[in-house]
Design a protein around this motif. Structure first.
Motif, PDB file in Angstrom:
ATOM      1  N   GLY A 148     -11.001   9.424  12.374  1.00 50.89           N
ATOM      2  CA  GLY A 148     -11.636   8.422  11.535  1.00 50.89           C
ATOM      3  C   GLY A 148     -12.512   7.512  12.364  1.00 50.89           C
ATOM      4  O   GLY A 148     -12.011   6.653  13.096  1.00 50.89           O
ATOM      5  N   HIS A 159     -10.395  11.784   4.303  1.00 53.93           N
ATOM      6  CA  HIS A 159     -10.661  10.351   4.171  1.00 53.93           C
ATOM      7  C   HIS A 159     -10.184   9.858   2.807  1.00 53.93           C
ATOM      8  O   HIS A 159     -10.335  10.562   1.794  1.00 53.93           O
ATOM      9  N   VAL A 177     -18.858   6.924   6.570  1.00 55.39           N
ATOM     10  CA  VAL A 177     -17.799   5.933   6.769  1.00 55.39           C
ATOM     11  C   VAL A 177     -18.419   4.684   7.384  1.00 55.39           C
ATOM     12  O   VAL A 177     -19.079   4.745   8.440  1.00 55.39           O
ATOM     13  N   VAL A 197     -10.612   4.423   4.580  1.00 53.70           N
ATOM     14  CA  VAL A 197     -11.931   4.007   5.044  1.00 53.70           C
ATOM     15  C   VAL A 197     -12.691   3.317   3.920  1.00 53.70           C
ATOM     16  O   VAL A 197     -12.355   3.429   2.731  1.00 53.70           O
TER      17      VAL A 197
END
Length: 224
Positions: A148, A159, A177, A197
């Motif tokens: 991530g 995610h 992201v 996220v």
């Protein structure tokens, strides 16, 4: 003259008229003790073996070739089955090992989250940091990897988006992201927990790589 006299006379005349020949056929010479070779064999006049039946030989050779081909096919089939069995056993063994690691490390994800929050607040110091480093080294040894990062393409399989901002552009956009609220973790190709996220849409300039497909591991780890 009696009959006996006639027989003696005939035997005397025959002895004088015919020569007696004595052939020594003994295999061992009595004088030297060596094995003798018969004159017929030394002269190459030994009788030859009868010629084999060619049709029977051809048939026997064909049957033998068929048996060899059948046995070879059986051996190849057994070898292939054994190789497949070995591959299946190795694959199952590796799957069991990865499953055991996943089950063990999943129980420590909340502890890792606490360590991350402590480090963010500056509380991860002294002996506490030494213990934390040892714990991180142990889970990394089991193959645990965090993932991530900001700016990477959004992938719903790895995610978990909790916030989405539009780009406000009329052209083509790509979702990336913008912030990592909680890291995700994986072991090998199994995702223990998706990354939490925040995402945003930005104009697609062709430089963003498509997300990689990863297997998500079901279980209690996803609810952490």
């Amino acid at each position: 003259m009696t009959e006996r006299d006639h027989r003696n006379e005939r035997s005397e005349n025959g002895a004088e008229g015919e020569r007696v020949v004595v052939r020594n056929r003994r295999r061992i010479d009595p004088a030297t003790g060596e094995v003798r070779v018969p004159a017929e064999e030394s002269a190459g006049t030994a009788p030859e073996a009868p010629a084999p039946d060619s049709a029977a030989d051809v048939l026997a050779a064909a049957e033998l070739a068929a048996q060899v081909a059948e046995r070879t096919a059986d051996l190849q089939r057994v070898s292939a089955e054994y190789a497949n069995y070995r591959r299946r056993v190795d694959r199952d063994r590796e799957s069991v090992l990865v499953g055991a690691r996943v089950q063990f490390v999943s129980e420590l994800l909340t502890v890792l989250d606490d360590l991350d929050r402590a480090e963010a607040h500056g509380d991860l110091t002294g002996p506490f940091k030494a213990v934390a480093d040892k714990l991180v080294a142990v889970v990394q040894k089991f193959g645990l990897e965090p993932f991530g990062l900001e700016g990477e393409p959004f992938d719903p399989s790895v995610h978990e988006a909790v916030q989405h901002e539009g780009g406000g552009s009329g052209g083509p956009t790509v979702t990336v992201v913008s912030a990592v609220l909680r890291p995700g973790y994986r072991i090998a190709d199994r995702v223990l927990r998706p990354a939490m996220v925040a995402v945003t849409d930005r104009p697609d300039d062709g430089t963003t790589q498509p997300p990689l497909t990863t297997t998500t591991e079901p279980g209690p780890a996803e609810g952490l």
